[in-house]
Write an enzyme that holds these catalytic residues in place. Structure first.
Site, PDB file in Angstrom:
ATOM      1  N   GLN A   1       4.195   6.240   0.279  1.00  0.00           N
ATOM      2  CA  GLN A   1       3.966   7.636   0.411  1.00  0.00           C
ATOM      3  C   GLN A   1       5.178   8.590   0.806  1.00  0.00           C
ATOM      4  O   GLN A   1       5.386   9.180   1.860  1.00  0.00           O
ATOM      5  CB  GLN A   1       2.957   8.029   1.300  1.00  0.00           C
ATOM      6  CG  GLN A   1       1.469   7.860   0.685  1.00  0.00           C
ATOM      7  CD  GLN A   1       1.047   8.969  -0.175  1.00  0.00           C
ATOM      8  OE1 GLN A   1       1.807  10.088  -0.254  1.00  0.00           O
ATOM      9  NE2 GLN A   1       0.141   8.758  -0.942  1.00  0.00           N
ATOM     10  N   SER A   2       6.331   8.340  -0.019  1.00  0.00           N
ATOM     11  CA  SER A   2       7.577   8.662   0.383  1.00  0.00           C
ATOM     12  C   SER A   2       7.931  10.257   0.001  1.00  0.00           C
ATOM     13  O   SER A   2       8.186  10.583  -1.069  1.00  0.00           O
ATOM     14  CB  SER A   2       8.834   7.836  -0.001  1.00  0.00           C
ATOM     15  OG  SER A   2      10.111   8.612   0.032  1.00  0.00           O
TER      16      SER A   2
END
Ligand SMILES: *Cc1c(COP(=O)(O)O)cnc(C)c1O
Length: 333
Positions: free
Chosen positions: A75-76
């Protein structure tokens, strides 16, 4: 400090606001709390990586790159924003996503994951946690070069001396705003992750001899390791900027009490802080970085850490897009 000597692209119109958090300050009953709204930076969804990418993309373009490769957690925010910047520049983007929690990657997950798809990533490479990400990115770059492409590798979080310059610029921007607002700030609180934000702000503050402590809340590493990372990056920055005075190790302040079970793992304090900011100020924090950082700041405030200070500032580095991948935790599921 002359930052104009380095090439830079522009992804935000003007500067980000500094706002007083009236309701939160009254509720907590300590110093006045101000917030620097870097969640309102440009590119899809905003956040701190936008400032770093202004310098990184300019360097990539100067080197004739037609593709950028970067890496991050699944989930960058950094991956999302690198992809967004690449789209603006008309160049391709490939992402290496590290599964720090085994089997956590889902092709059709929400939040940033969804945006990789929407923004049209060229390729996603999912790898197991703990592998050498730089080596992986270099091998992808080699493959692309063999096919005649011109790749440019951006390290995790964009936190090298080039990217972190974005936060030296932010420190200068804030000092100017403090002056214009007649605002004497006693301390700046920010997240300390891949260290570029913390090191950049600290180097900018020390380089301007502003003598405002910069407090980094670790969201991953132990204090000793994190402090060393911030210090070493500050040294590189100071060298690049030819500063007479670089931050000393004693200037690097890190708290590691708010990580919980680990990076990206939910903590009760994080959930409380995210809810508090939403309900008192209608500001959306994020579950991985700013939620834990706010939990840290509130705890320090309650323990009297900021006693004697009239005003403190929280640097909001963005990330609220990830909230939509954590709805279960908020609903108590
Ligand atoms: C990456 C990130 C941070 C941490 O910044 P670093 O420069 O990596 O230390 C903080 N907040 C958000 C929302 C981020 O995406």
């Amino acid at each position: 400090m002359n930052l104009c000597q380095f090439p830079r692209r522009r992804y935000t119109m003007g500067i980000t606001p500094i706002e007083k958090l009236e309701c939160l300050s009254a509720y907590l009953g300590g110093p006045n709390i101000y917030i620097k709204r870097d969640d309102l930076l440009g590119l899809a969804g905003g956040g701190n990586k936008t400032r770093k990418l202004e310098f990184l993309m300019a360097d990539a373009i100067a080197q004739g790159a037609d593709t950028v490769i970067t890496c991050g957690a699944i989930q960058s925010n950094h991956c999302r924003l690198t992809l967004a910047a690449a789209n603006k520049e008309g160049i391709a983007c490939q992402l290496v996503l590290e599964q720090r929690v085994p089997n956590s990657y889902e092709r059709y997950a929400s939040g940033n994951n969804f945006l990789y798809d929407l923004l049209g990533v060229e390729e996603v490479h999912v790898v197991e946690g703990g592998i050498d990400l730089m080596a992986k990115m270099e091998s992808i770059a080699d493959n692309l070069r063999a096919r005649g492409r011109k790749p440019y590798v951006i390290p995790g979080g964009g936190s090298n001396a080039i990217g972190s310059m974005g936060y030296v610029a932010c420190a200068q921007e804030m000092l100017h705003q403090f002056f214009e607002m007649d605002l004497n700030i006693g301390a700046i609180v920010c997240t300390s992750g891949s260290a570029g934000t913390h090191a950049g702000v600290l180097t900018g503050i020390v380089g301007n001899n502003a003598q405002i402590p910069v407090i980094g809340i670790s969201i991953n590493r132990k204090k000793e390791t994190q402090s060393k990372m911030v210090y070493e990056l500050s040294e590189k920055l100071a060298k690049k900027l030819n500063l007479k005075e670089a931050p000393a190790l004693k200037d690097v302040i890190v708290f590691d009490d708010y990580v919980g079970e680990g990076y990206s793992r939910v903590t009760d304090d994080m959930l409380e802080s995210v809810k508090l900011l939403a309900r008192k100020e209608a500001i959306l924090l994020d579950p991985v970085y700013t939620g834990k950082t706010m939990a840290g700041m509130i705890d320090l405030l309650r323990n009297g850490y900021f006693n004697g200070m009239k005003n403190i500032l929280f640097l909001h580095t963005g990330g609220s897009v990830a909230l939509f991948a954590y709805t279960g935790a908020f609903f108590g599921k």
